[in-house]
Design a protein around this motif. Structure first.
Motif, PDB file in Angstrom:
ATOM      1  N   SER A  11      51.316 -36.574-133.810  1.00  0.00           N
ATOM      2  CA  SER A  11      51.870 -35.898-134.911  1.00  0.00           C
ATOM      3  C   SER A  11      53.259 -36.480-135.261  1.00  0.00           C
ATOM      4  O   SER A  11      53.966 -35.959-136.054  1.00  0.00           O
ATOM      5  CB  SER A  11      51.994 -34.314-134.608  1.00  0.00           C
ATOM      6  OG  SER A  11      52.871 -34.126-133.364  1.00  0.00           O
ATOM      7  N   ARG A  12      53.695 -37.499-134.449  1.00  0.00           N
ATOM      8  CA  ARG A  12      54.839 -37.992-135.058  1.00  0.00           C
ATOM      9  C   ARG A  12      54.892 -39.538-135.100  1.00  0.00           C
ATOM     10  O   ARG A  12      53.963 -40.182-134.231  1.00  0.00           O
ATOM     11  CB  ARG A  12      55.995 -37.847-133.858  1.00  0.00           C
ATOM     12  CG  ARG A  12      56.161 -36.388-133.528  1.00  0.00           C
ATOM     13  CD  ARG A  12      57.434 -36.093-132.587  1.00  0.00           C
ATOM     14  NE  ARG A  12      57.171 -36.721-131.478  1.00  0.00           N
ATOM     15  CZ  ARG A  12      57.853 -36.836-130.307  1.00  0.00           C
ATOM     16  NH1 ARG A  12      59.241 -36.072-130.342  1.00  0.00           N
ATOM     17  NH2 ARG A  12      57.615 -37.281-129.236  1.00  0.00           N
ATOM     18  N   PHE A  29      44.017 -37.135-134.871  1.00  0.00           N
ATOM     19  CA  PHE A  29      44.969 -36.236-135.738  1.00  0.00           C
ATOM     20  C   PHE A  29      44.154 -34.909-135.750  1.00  0.00           C
ATOM     21  O   PHE A  29      42.914 -34.866-135.984  1.00  0.00           O
ATOM     22  CB  PHE A  29      45.242 -36.910-137.101  1.00  0.00           C
ATOM     23  CG  PHE A  29      45.521 -38.306-137.080  1.00  0.00           C
ATOM     24  CD1 PHE A  29      47.048 -38.541-136.572  1.00  0.00           C
ATOM     25  CD2 PHE A  29      45.015 -39.371-137.377  1.00  0.00           C
ATOM     26  CE1 PHE A  29      47.537 -39.679-136.488  1.00  0.00           C
ATOM     27  CE2 PHE A  29      45.643 -40.916-137.266  1.00  0.00           C
ATOM     28  CZ  PHE A  29      46.919 -40.616-136.873  1.00  0.00           C
ATOM     29  N   ARG A  37      49.253 -29.134-131.976  1.00  0.00           N
ATOM     30  CA  ARG A  37      49.200 -30.423-132.348  1.00  0.00           C
ATOM     31  C   ARG A  37      48.688 -30.669-133.722  1.00  0.00           C
ATOM     32  O   ARG A  37      48.478 -31.792-134.404  1.00  0.00           O
ATOM     33  CB  ARG A  37      48.283 -31.219-131.369  1.00  0.00           C
ATOM     34  CG  ARG A  37      48.737 -31.167-130.223  1.00  0.00           C
ATOM     35  CD  ARG A  37      47.791 -31.486-128.882  1.00  0.00           C
ATOM     36  NE  ARG A  37      48.233 -31.347-127.655  1.00  0.00           N
ATOM     37  CZ  ARG A  37      48.008 -30.290-126.930  1.00  0.00           C
ATOM     38  NH1 ARG A  37      46.942 -29.381-127.351  1.00  0.00           N
ATOM     39  NH2 ARG A  37      48.519 -29.752-125.768  1.00  0.00           N
ATOM     40  N   HIS A  38      48.578 -29.676-134.476  1.00  0.00           N
ATOM     41  CA  HIS A  38      48.062 -29.600-135.885  1.00  0.00           C
ATOM     42  C   HIS A  38      48.927 -30.439-136.938  1.00  0.00           C
ATOM     43  O   HIS A  38      50.294 -30.317-136.728  1.00  0.00           O
ATOM     44  CB  HIS A  38      47.945 -28.099-136.558  1.00  0.00           C
ATOM     45  CG  HIS A  38      47.821 -28.178-137.805  1.00  0.00           C
ATOM     46  ND1 HIS A  38      46.571 -28.377-138.408  1.00  0.00           N
ATOM     47  CD2 HIS A  38      48.514 -27.574-138.821  1.00  0.00           C
ATOM     48  CE1 HIS A  38      46.616 -28.238-139.814  1.00  0.00           C
ATOM     49  NE2 HIS A  38      47.660 -27.598-140.157  1.00  0.00           N
ATOM     50  N   VAL A  39      48.491 -31.065-137.876  1.00  0.00           N
ATOM     51  CA  VAL A  39      49.216 -31.707-138.469  1.00  0.00           C
ATOM     52  C   VAL A  39      48.588 -31.538-140.173  1.00  0.00           C
ATOM     53  O   VAL A  39      47.387 -31.154-140.207  1.00  0.00           O
ATOM     54  CB  VAL A  39      49.047 -33.511-138.633  1.00  0.00           C
ATOM     55  CG1 VAL A  39      49.838 -33.890-137.248  1.00  0.00           C
ATOM     56  CG2 VAL A  39      47.609 -33.885-138.696  1.00  0.00           C
ATOM     57  N   GLN A  43      51.068 -34.941-143.667  1.00  0.00           N
ATOM     58  CA  GLN A  43      51.813 -35.505-142.343  1.00  0.00           C
ATOM     59  C   GLN A  43      50.702 -36.821-142.007  1.00  0.00           C
ATOM     60  O   GLN A  43      50.910 -37.879-141.477  1.00  0.00           O
ATOM     61  CB  GLN A  43      51.885 -34.556-141.231  1.00  0.00           C
ATOM     62  CG  GLN A  43      53.000 -33.854-141.489  1.00  0.00           C
ATOM     63  CD  GLN A  43      53.145 -32.493-140.691  1.00  0.00           C
ATOM     64  OE1 GLN A  43      52.057 -31.839-140.222  1.00  0.00           O
ATOM     65  NE2 GLN A  43      54.328 -32.333-139.775  1.00  0.00           N
ATOM     66  N   ALA A  44      49.344 -36.304-141.923  1.00  0.00           N
ATOM     67  CA  ALA A  44      48.545 -37.190-141.248  1.00  0.00           C
ATOM     68  C   ALA A  44      48.124 -38.403-142.126  1.00  0.00           C
ATOM     69  O   ALA A  44      47.824 -39.562-141.641  1.00  0.00           O
ATOM     70  CB  ALA A  44      46.889 -36.278-141.200  1.00  0.00           C
ATOM     71  N   GLY A 196      52.166 -30.603-127.912  1.00  0.00           N
ATOM     72  CA  GLY A 196      52.238 -31.400-129.063  1.00  0.00           C
ATOM     73  C   GLY A 196      53.661 -32.549-129.250  1.00  0.00           C
ATOM     74  O   GLY A 196      53.541 -33.052-129.967  1.00  0.00           O
TER      75      GLY A 196
END
Length: 219
Positions: A11-12, A29, A37-39, A43-44, A196
């Protein structure tokens, strides 16, 4: 031959970089809002563009409808779809035919009665992810840090390539590979300092332990 490693729940940007530097072959992802851990799609998309050549981009979905898949794929360049919900074999086949990307189906294992599902999904998916079955009432279908009895898979032949998941860490992944014969492994919570939040050192240690274990088995 060394074990292929998938780092899921990235996620980063720094986590993508750490996974790539360590030698992970897959980056995952999570498109499941209830997961820590949702993006988002935005973001993805940015993270996927940072994934280097040679590392496959995997999108994890839980019982997605067609609209959700279309919305994500319009923006995020994914290589593999991971279905981690209660999708039936028929739904897996439908998504695979409609989207045209390889599909990985997660199958939860807790006891021998769960094993026949590996055959059912092996007939329709391109890859299998053999994970620990979530406990009753669990909020998440995966990423719970739980392992199952790996001996259930000893000597078992799969119809399709497969990955082992569920409670893996740098400390136990070598034993998991030894008992199951897995040639690919998936980790999420096992390389985190908090839900996450991935840790570059833990990622590096995990990949080293996994690849070293597979090399020892095939030496």
């Amino acid at each position: 031959m060394t074990a292929a490693v998938k780092i899921c729940g990235l996620s980063r940007a720094e986590d993508v970089a750490a996974a790539a530097e360590a030698g992970a072959r897959y980056g995952g992802f999570v498109f499941f809002p209830r997961s820590p851990r949702h993006v988002t799609i935005e973001q993805a998309a940015a993270l996927a563009l940072a994934v280097p050549d040679g590392m496959a981009r995997v999108g994890l979905f839980v019982d997605p409808d067609d609209e959700t898949l279309d919305r994500v794929l319009q923006t995020v360049p994914l290589d593999i779809l991971q279905l981690h919900g209660k999708e039936t074999p028929e739904r897996v086949a439908e998504i695979r035919a409609r989207i045209g990307l390889p599909v990985m189906k997660a199958v939860g294992i807790a006891e021998p009665a769960d094993l026949p599902a590996l055959l059912d999904y092996g007939l329709v998916a391109d890859l299998l992810l053999v994970d620990a079955k979530p406990p009753k009432g669990a909020a998440l279908p995966g990423g719970n840090g739980l392992a199952f009895d790996w001996r259930l898979l000893a000597g078992r032949r799969m119809l399709k390539p497969w990955m082992l998941a569920g409670g893996l860490t740098a400390a136990n992944v070598a034993e998991a590979i030894r008992l199951t014969g897995a040639q690919a492994v998936d980790v999420s919570s096992g390389v985190e300092t908090a839900p996450g939040v991935k840790d570059a050192g833990l990622i590096r240690d995990f990949v080293a332990a996994a690849t070293g274990a597979q090399a020892a088995r095939t030496a």
